[in-house]
Design a protein around this motif. Structure first.
Motif: not given
Length: 146
Positions: A123-140
């Motif tokens: 899960a570690a790589p998925w968690t880091q990628a998910d954090m980045k994706t969440q920030l992109q969605r939050l930005k939108q």
């Protein structure tokens, strides 16, 4: 052993608008990973001492982090949590001339060695990628609600 995952993003919206996306439960659910649900314990609040739980929507298991707001100031919220992870999730809005830099710092320990092994293995790589994706969605979301 404490681990830190930290990411930031620049958003073309005021720090107030960005903060609102983090503290308004309805807006939060627009950018959170759909597999993650946040529920208030009692009335929803982000004031120090308020409680919530973040539930990962894994069938049958539904791992849960019990959270409490441990630090709060304009543009800053820090949730402390316990469960399969122990640590904190810091969200800080840093005003910029053309908007806001949002910093998300996830600092944690996993006390159970089996859970720790599973997290690091799968899960570690998925968690880091998910954090980045969440920030992109939050930005939108923040740029829509300005």
């Amino acid at each position: 052993m404490t681990q830190i995952f930290e990411q930031s993003i620049e958003i073309a919206a005021s720090a107030t608008a960005v903060e609102r996306c983090i503290t308004d439960l309805h807006l939060m659910h627009r950018w959170l990973n759909p597999a993650l649900r946040c529920e208030p314990v009692g009335e929803w609040s982000t004031e120090i001492g308020s409680r919530s739980r973040f539930i990962i929507q894994i069938p049958l298991v539904k791992p849960t982090l019990e959270c409490i707001t441990i630090d709060r100031a304009p543009g800053l919220i820090v949730w402390g949590f316990e469960g399969f992870f122990q640590g904190s999730d810091r969200w800080e809005c840093q005003p910029l001339p053309q908007g806001t830099r949002l910093l998300n710092r996830f600092e944690f320990e996993i006390p159970n060695p089996i859970v720790s092994w599973g997290f690091h293995t799968f899960a570690a790589p998925w968690t880091q990628a998910d954090m980045k994706t969440q920030l992109q969605r939050l930005k939108q979301v923040a740029e829509e609600v300005k």
